[in-house]
Design an enzyme around this catalytic site. Structure first.
Site, mmCIF file in Angstrom:
data_model
loop_
_atom_site.group_PDB
_atom_site.id
_atom_site.type_symbol
_atom_site.label_atom_id
_atom_site.label_comp_id
_atom_site.label_asym_id
_atom_site.label_seq_id
_atom_site.Cartn_x
_atom_site.Cartn_y
_atom_site.Cartn_z
ATOM 1 C CD GLU A 1 4.368 51.481 -11.458
ATOM 2 O OE1 GLU A 1 4.295 52.573 -12.060
ATOM 3 O OE2 GLU A 1 5.158 51.279 -10.532
ATOM 4 C CB CYS B 1 0.839 53.955 -19.149
ATOM 5 S SG CYS B 1 2.466 53.210 -18.902
#
Length: 457
Positions: A210, A244
């Site tokens: 991720e 993110c």
């Protein structure tokens, strides 16, 4: 000093006993995780404030609430997820039945980041528990206060041969990666992700990455400008941009760009005041090195709004940067801070062609009332997850898989997708013995060949 080899060995031995496969065992430990959160919740909120100056509201909204929802969703649906899933048996294999079964992978390593140290540690752990695995959590040393509380919570809640949390003071990431894991789940930068991928390849470990990237936010001429600015600025300033999936930069249509920038400035002030650095609810940058990097990105840029830095408080104002192109240094790497570059475009097709040449981002945002434009952007471009007329909110759904593509990662989780990601899906065909059709066996006749040709049609 913890002997990581012993922990991994003990977890593998425990996994092989089969206890973690039991549905009641999984449900019991999901509840144990929730109870641990209940006990340590106040300490966690204080630690998040020390590490990132997160307000109590932001800590609940963007960290704890999401974990609680993951646990509730897994508890509610686990027995259904664990059932064999029937599949169609092809004509050539009749009579018989086909199905898939999800089995746990084994010993997992979850490497979590500092920016959402609770949510990005415990969300994947929910999937690992639900799927019946054992896990080692490698927590970030940068969010040191939160890491201390999480380590205490995890290691007081679970036996170490089932789930164990460590940090850099015990074992480095490099030492951990020398061990054999059945699955490595990493959240962080693409640069580190590549190193982890190389290490994982030695043992052919399953890998979930991720990562991040530069998530674009497109605003066309039909958008509700005021609402777009409000939702973009909220998404950008959440955790001071250290997210993110934060909108990394805006690409606004030339006709509405100036109005959008005025609205962005207005909402930055509305949210945190004319002097946001002194606002106690405005988050700080994780450390001085990160602050200096962000400060360096602003050197020589055309700052439309903000830009002030307080090194003592480790804060940087919400900052809007104007008059730049894709060649600008702000467009070379993920910003990961409250700096918002605004570019402009005129032709939607030229913009799409340009974005196709860039690395695939973790998220993509589109603000528009033009359905043709929305469909064109959302379907023509490649990205991990997207949202139309809002930012960040896609991560809150337990019904949507969250993950990246290409440079922004591989594999996904949340809800059932987390259960699937931490499982091996076995395909099984079960055929009876009371009947056996000789068609497939040699010696082959012309009649057999003719029948096979017929089945091909």
């Amino acid at each position: 000093m913890t002997d990581i080899k012993t922990i991994v060995k003990d977890q593998r031995e425990f996994f092989l006993t089969g206890q973690s496969r039991n549905e009641n065992f999984r449900l019991r430990n999901l509840r144990a995780l929730k109870e641990g959160l209940d006990i340590y919740k106040d300490e966690i909120i204080k630690a998040l404030n020390k590490d990132l100056n997160k307000s109590s509201f932001e800590s609940h909204m963007s960290e704890l609430m999401l974990v609680y929802e993951e646990i509730r969703f897994a508890e509610k649906n686990l027995l259904e997820w664990m059932k064999p899933q029937r599949a169609i048996t092809p004509m050539a294999a009749l009579p018989g039945k086909s199905y898939t079964v999800y089995e746990p992978l084994g010993v997992n390593l979850i490497i979590s980041p500092w920016n959402y140290p609770v949510m990005l540690s415990l969300d994947p752990l929910v999937g690992a528990i639900a799927a019946g695995n054992t896990s080692i959590l490698k927590l970030s040393s940068k969010s040191e206060n939160t890491t201390k509380v999480l380590r205490k919570m995890i290691n007081n809640t679970f036996p170490e041969n089932y789930i164990y949390a460590i940090d850099n003071e015990e074992t480095s990431k490099e030492e951990l990666l020398e061990e054999k894991f059945d699955h490595i789940f990493f959240t962080g930068s693409a640069r580190v992700g590549k190193t982890i991928m190389e290490k994982a390849s030695r043992n052919l470990s399953k890998l979930t990455l991720e990562l991040g990237g530069k998530s674009p936010c497109i605003v066309d001429e039909s958008a509700n400008i005021e609402l777009a600015a409000k939702r973009i600025m909220w998404g950008k300033l959440l955790n001071a941009g250290q997210t993110c999936i934060a909108p990394d930069y805006i690409i606004a249509h030339k006709a509405i760009k100036d109005k959008l920038m005025l609205e962005l400035k207005s909402f930055a002030i509305e949210f945190f005041g004319a002097n946001p650095i002194e606002n106690p609810d405005y988050p700080k940058i994780i450390n001085k090195n990160a602050l200096e990097r962000l400060q360096g990105l602003l050197v020589g840029e055309n700052i439309y709004f903000g830009g002030r830095v307080d090194k003592d408080l480790q804060k940087i104002e919400p900052t809007i940067v104007d008059k730049l192109s894709f060649d600008n240094k702000l467009m070379k790497e993920e910003i990961f801070g409250p700096i918002l570059p605004v570019l402009e475009y005129e032709d939607i097709f030229a913009l799409i062609n340009k974005l196709k040449t860039l690395e695939k981002p973790l998220a993509l945002y589109m603000f528009s009332e033009d359905r043709a434009h929305i469909d064109r952007i959302m379907y023509d471009l490649s990205y991990g997850n997207g949202c139309v007329n809002d930012t960040i909110m896609q991560i809150a759904s337990t019904y949507l898989e969250f993950g990246g593509v290409g440079n922004s990662g591989m594999g996904g989780y949340h809800g059932k997708y987390g259960f699937i990601n931490f499982s091996n899906r076995k395909s099984i065909m079960d055929r009876p013995t009371h009947i056996d059709i000789n068609l497939r066996y040699p010696p082959y006749s012309k009649g057999q060949t003719a029948l096979v040709k017929l089945l091909e049609k």
